[in-house]
Design a protein around this motif. Structure first.
Motif, PDB file in Angstrom:
ATOM      1  N   SER A  83      34.971  35.937  45.427  1.00 30.01           N
ATOM      2  CA  SER A  83      34.355  34.945  46.304  1.00 30.01           C
ATOM      3  C   SER A  83      33.209  34.260  45.559  1.00 30.01           C
ATOM      4  O   SER A  83      32.666  34.802  44.601  1.00 30.01           O
ATOM      5  CB  SER A  83      33.851  35.625  47.577  1.00 30.01           C
ATOM      6  OG  SER A  83      34.931  36.252  48.253  1.00 30.01           O
ATOM      7  N   TRP A 109      37.319  34.456  48.862  1.00 26.78           N
ATOM      8  CA  TRP A 109      38.383  34.292  47.864  1.00 26.78           C
ATOM      9  C   TRP A 109      39.629  33.632  48.446  1.00 26.78           C
ATOM     10  O   TRP A 109      40.284  32.815  47.788  1.00 26.78           O
ATOM     11  CB  TRP A 109      38.749  35.642  47.257  1.00 26.78           C
ATOM     12  CG  TRP A 109      39.417  36.585  48.230  1.00 26.78           C
ATOM     13  CD1 TRP A 109      38.810  37.473  49.054  1.00 26.78           C
ATOM     14  CD2 TRP A 109      40.824  36.691  48.498  1.00 26.78           C
ATOM     15  NE1 TRP A 109      39.733  38.142  49.823  1.00 26.78           N
ATOM     16  CE2 TRP A 109      40.977  37.681  49.498  1.00 26.78           C
ATOM     17  CE3 TRP A 109      41.956  36.062  47.987  1.00 26.78           C
ATOM     18  CZ2 TRP A 109      42.230  38.040  49.999  1.00 26.78           C
ATOM     19  CZ3 TRP A 109      43.200  36.427  48.489  1.00 26.78           C
ATOM     20  CH2 TRP A 109      43.324  37.403  49.475  1.00 26.78           C
ATOM     21  N   LEU A 110      39.993  33.958  49.701  1.00 23.36           N
ATOM     22  CA  LEU A 110      41.243  33.474  50.273  1.00 23.36           C
ATOM     23  C   LEU A 110      41.140  32.080  50.886  1.00 23.36           C
ATOM     24  O   LEU A 110      42.131  31.531  51.373  1.00 23.36           O
ATOM     25  CB  LEU A 110      41.778  34.464  51.314  1.00 23.36           C
ATOM     26  CG  LEU A 110      40.871  34.918  52.474  1.00 23.36           C
ATOM     27  CD1 LEU A 110      40.673  33.848  53.523  1.00 23.36           C
ATOM     28  CD2 LEU A 110      41.423  36.181  53.101  1.00 23.36           C
ATOM     29  N   GLN A 112      41.231  28.232  51.477  1.00 25.45           N
ATOM     30  CA  GLN A 112      42.213  27.279  50.954  1.00 25.45           C
ATOM     31  C   GLN A 112      41.741  25.825  51.044  1.00 25.45           C
ATOM     32  O   GLN A 112      42.547  24.896  50.949  1.00 25.45           O
ATOM     33  CB  GLN A 112      43.520  27.428  51.730  1.00 25.45           C
ATOM     34  CG  GLN A 112      44.212  28.764  51.541  1.00 25.45           C
ATOM     35  CD  GLN A 112      44.944  28.852  50.229  1.00 25.45           C
ATOM     36  OE1 GLN A 112      45.764  28.004  49.897  1.00 25.45           O
ATOM     37  NE2 GLN A 112      44.657  29.888  49.452  1.00 25.45           N
ATOM     38  N   SER A 137      45.336  27.430  41.135  1.00 31.72           N
ATOM     39  CA  SER A 137      45.306  27.891  42.517  1.00 31.72           C
ATOM     40  C   SER A 137      44.001  27.488  43.192  1.00 31.72           C
ATOM     41  O   SER A 137      42.934  27.509  42.560  1.00 31.72           O
ATOM     42  CB  SER A 137      45.444  29.416  42.548  1.00 31.72           C
ATOM     43  OG  SER A 137      45.164  29.922  43.836  1.00 31.72           O
ATOM     44  N   GLU A 139      42.458  29.327  44.980  1.00 23.04           N
ATOM     45  CA  GLU A 139      41.645  30.538  44.970  1.00 23.04           C
ATOM     46  C   GLU A 139      40.707  30.574  43.766  1.00 23.04           C
ATOM     47  O   GLU A 139      39.781  31.386  43.722  1.00 23.04           O
ATOM     48  CB  GLU A 139      42.543  31.780  44.950  1.00 23.04           C
ATOM     49  CG  GLU A 139      43.361  31.973  46.207  1.00 23.04           C
ATOM     50  CD  GLU A 139      44.244  33.212  46.160  1.00 23.04           C
ATOM     51  OE1 GLU A 139      43.877  34.171  45.457  1.00 23.04           O
ATOM     52  OE2 GLU A 139      45.294  33.220  46.821  1.00 23.04           O
ATOM     53  N   LYS A 144      37.161  24.917  43.880  1.00 22.07           N
ATOM     54  CA  LYS A 144      36.182  25.102  44.953  1.00 22.07           C
ATOM     55  C   LYS A 144      34.875  24.386  44.619  1.00 22.07           C
ATOM     56  O   LYS A 144      34.241  23.767  45.492  1.00 22.07           O
ATOM     57  CB  LYS A 144      35.939  26.591  45.178  1.00 22.07           C
ATOM     58  CG  LYS A 144      37.122  27.304  45.821  1.00 22.07           C
ATOM     59  CD  LYS A 144      36.889  28.793  45.952  1.00 22.07           C
ATOM     60  CE  LYS A 144      38.079  29.463  46.620  1.00 22.07           C
ATOM     61  NZ  LYS A 144      37.973  30.932  46.666  1.00 22.07           N
ATOM     62  N   LYS A 187      38.712  33.720  36.797  1.00 20.50           N
ATOM     63  CA  LYS A 187      38.518  32.775  37.897  1.00 20.50           C
ATOM     64  C   LYS A 187      37.833  31.464  37.504  1.00 20.50           C
ATOM     65  O   LYS A 187      37.830  30.517  38.293  1.00 20.50           O
ATOM     66  CB  LYS A 187      37.715  33.440  39.024  1.00 20.50           C
ATOM     67  CG  LYS A 187      38.393  34.664  39.606  1.00 20.50           C
ATOM     68  CD  LYS A 187      39.769  34.345  40.190  1.00 20.50           C
ATOM     69  CE  LYS A 187      40.539  35.598  40.545  1.00 20.50           C
ATOM     70  NZ  LYS A 187      41.921  35.284  40.985  1.00 20.50           N
ATOM     71  N   SER A 280      45.488  41.384  50.289  1.00 22.62           N
ATOM     72  CA  SER A 280      46.509  40.748  49.467  1.00 22.62           C
ATOM     73  C   SER A 280      47.130  41.816  48.578  1.00 22.62           C
ATOM     74  O   SER A 280      46.729  42.981  48.624  1.00 22.62           O
ATOM     75  CB  SER A 280      45.900  39.630  48.616  1.00 22.62           C
ATOM     76  OG  SER A 280      44.947  40.176  47.713  1.00 22.62           O
ATOM     77  N   SER A 316      49.439  36.446  48.274  1.00 21.26           N
ATOM     78  CA  SER A 316      48.109  36.093  48.772  1.00 21.26           C
ATOM     79  C   SER A 316      47.790  36.761  50.101  1.00 21.26           C
ATOM     80  O   SER A 316      46.630  36.967  50.434  1.00 21.26           O
ATOM     81  CB  SER A 316      47.979  34.572  48.917  1.00 21.26           C
ATOM     82  OG  SER A 316      48.025  33.953  47.653  1.00 21.26           O
ATOM     83  N   ARG A 371      51.801  33.058  45.852  1.00 25.34           N
ATOM     84  CA  ARG A 371      51.050  33.196  44.600  1.00 25.34           C
ATOM     85  C   ARG A 371      52.011  33.384  43.429  1.00 25.34           C
ATOM     86  O   ARG A 371      51.885  32.737  42.398  1.00 25.34           O
ATOM     87  CB  ARG A 371      50.085  34.377  44.704  1.00 25.34           C
ATOM     88  CG  ARG A 371      49.203  34.540  43.471  1.00 25.34           C
ATOM     89  CD  ARG A 371      48.324  35.785  43.580  1.00 25.34           C
ATOM     90  NE  ARG A 371      47.349  35.693  44.657  1.00 25.34           N
ATOM     91  CZ  ARG A 371      46.582  36.706  45.033  1.00 25.34           C
ATOM     92  NH1 ARG A 371      46.694  37.884  44.436  1.00 25.34           N
ATOM     93  NH2 ARG A 371      45.708  36.562  46.009  1.00 25.34           N
TER      94      ARG A 371
END
Length: 532
Positions: A83, A109-110, A112, A137, A139, A144, A187, A280, A316, A371
């Motif tokens: 996250s 983290w999840l 979208q 992704s 994620e 983000k 990430k 997940s 996911s 995923r």
């Protein structure tokens, strides 16, 4: 030296803490719930301050249960979901959703929300996309961050310290602004094997030239298990530990599970996968050479063990999907007791009906995207064969067939990492699913793999205990610590008759995926016609 370490595992819904001795024995464990906010569709926010308070309470309770003196704890290590925590130059929280209080400073983290941005990053065709399985992704952190800059520019302008949750916890504990190699590599598109590890051309191209200013990321990461220094006085008091306790550079939670599950197996790593199954599901493999597999994240060097390349795939939503089934179809709070009640009734129904239980009820479990192996965050789930049955037994039938679908989807992931006719790998299980005998046996039966389950220890916590012991200097490296602290296991073998029965369900899963693709093409075409 002190003979004990503290390990902290922050998952989606709770913070867990454990006290371990240097033989890997778990002496005390405690858990504290974490709040989640869903202010709008596809958004999932958390409060990093509340997470820290939950961590502190869990550590204090675990040490009390272990009956170990604070001075005996040599080091503490954290693992956490990937996250994203947003703080300003003074270390104060900055909210990540419009209209939210500043305390909601963490994108879970999840979440979208950044699907559009992820697709734009993918479209650049930059070489880092190959390390994302061919598609960025939502994620991951770059999409983000780009979403935050575009949609909340005033909040982006306030940001000065943005980090993965595991690095935030290490900062709260030690004051160190170092960043874990595991988090940055897996990430943030950081490539430690390159002379310049940051893909600056991509970062500039997508409009994040101010990434370093707004996030505070350093030029170089620090290896997992590095000693970041002692606990700050206020952190020591909050955690119930001492200022001589060292703080380790930690890991993403699933990766700590991989370290705890397979980190001790050295030369035999090629035949062993870590199966980290909770909210997940992650399947992780380590190798001496990099492997690129479409639809799988990686390869990432040194993310779990020095000198080893990690590749990972998974689902996911797995435990989250079973929770969803309980909530939407059963109108129930999906706690451990309710899941146990459902599984007990399924066992009774299967004793009467065997594999014929709800055989015409089939589920495509991509409710939160796919995923692996399709790398499609926009994929949707399907339930085929519903009736008007709305009783508890109806819920149990749907739960059972969802579990079957998850097991078949797991087989698809394992098959891509170890394509037949290669020998089946052993799956080392960590996470909440290890405590669900129905799921564990289904996973063995569907994949045809032998599963290894820990007898005693929480393997994700054990992975962080290995990290803490390394930072404390109790062992020369992570691999040595993992060997010394490995947990005893028991084996779950596949039932050949069940594996044969599940072959039909596997073929149904593949057919449903193809059918969904055809429907999506039709729906997209109809949308274009109506728009014209």
């Amino acid at each position: 030296m002190s003979a004990f370490v503290a390990a902290v595992d922050v998952g989606t819904g709770s913070a867990r803490a454990g006290i371990f001795d240097l033989g890997g024995r778990l002496l005390g464990r405690a858990e504290q719930a974490i709040a989640l906010s869903r202010p709008r569709a596809n958004h999932a926010d958390q409060d990093s301050g509340q997470i820290w308070r939950a961590v502190c309470a869990a550590v204090r309770a675990a040490r009390d249960r272990a009956d170990v003196a604070p001075s005996a704890i040599a080091a503490v290590a954290f693992d956490a979901t990937c996250s994203l925590v947003v703080r300003d130059a003074e270390g104060q929280p900055v909210s990540v959703s419009p209209g939210a209080e500043d305390r909601w400073d963490t994108i879970l983290w999840l979440d979208q929300r950044a699907r559009t941005e992820a697709a734009e990053v993918t479209a650049t065709g930059h070489p880092v996309i190959a390390h994302c399985g061919g598609a960025m992704s939502p994620e991951m952190q770059l999409p983000k961050l780009l979403w935050l800059k575009r949609q909340m520019p005033e909040h982006w302008a306030r940001a000065a310290r943005v980090s993965d949750l595991v690095d935030f916890l290490a900062w709260k504990a030690s004051g160190s602004t170092a960043r874990s190699h595991c988090a940055l590599t897996c990430k943030w598109s950081y490539r430690g094997q390159c002379a310049d590890p940051w893909p600056r051309d991509l970062i500039d191209l997508i409009g994040l030239a101010d990434l370093e200013v707004r996030t505070g990321v350093p030029q170089r990461s620090v290896p997992v298990g590095s000693d970041l220094g002692p606990l700050r006085p206020e952190a020591a008091a909050a955690l119930g530990l001492t200022e001589t306790c060292r703080v380790a550079a930690g890991m993403i939670d699933a990766h700590a599970g991989a370290l705890g599950a397979i980190g001790a197996h050295g030369a035999d790593l090629g035949h062993r996968f870590a199966l980290i199954a909770g909210t997940s599901t992650c399947v992780m493999a380590l190798s001496d050479e990099p492997r690129f597999v479409p639809g799988f994240w990686g390869p990432y060097r040194d993310a779990v063990l020095p000198g080893k390349w990690l590749i990972e795939g998974g689902q996911s939503a797995s435990g989250a999907l079973l929770d969803h089934i309980c909530t939407v179809w059963g109108g129930a709070e999906p706690d451990a007791a309710f899941h146990a009640r459902v599984c007990a009734r399924i066992a009774e129904l299967r004793a009467e009906e065997g594999w014929d239980l709800a055989r015409r009820l089939n589920v495509l479990p991509d409710f939160a995207g796919n995923r692996s192996p399709h790398a499609d965050p926009a994929a949707l789930g399907v339930v085929s064969g519903l009736s008007l049955d709305h009783g508890f037994d109806g819920l149990c039938r749907l739960y059972w067939r969802t579990a079957v679908a998850l097991a078949c989807a797991l087989r698809l992931v394992v098959d891509r990492l170890a394509p037949p006719p290669a020998p089946r790998p052993r799956l080392h299980v960590a996470g909440g699913h290890a405590r669900n005998p129905m799921l564990v046996q289904l996973y063995a039966d569907a994949t045809g793999c032998v599963l290894e389950l820990p007898e005693h220890a929480d393997v994700v916590l054990l992975g962080s205990a290995v990290v803490a012991a390394t930072a404390a200097g109790a062992f020369p490296d992570l691999a040595s610590a993992a060997r010394a602290m490995q947990a005893p296991v028991r084996e779950i073998h596949p039932d050949p008759a069940a594996t044969e029965e599940l072959e039909t369900d596997f073929r149904i899963l593949l057919e449903m995926q193809e059918h969904r693709r055809r429907i999506d093409r039709l729906a997209t075409g109809a949308s274009r016609l109506s728009d014209g």
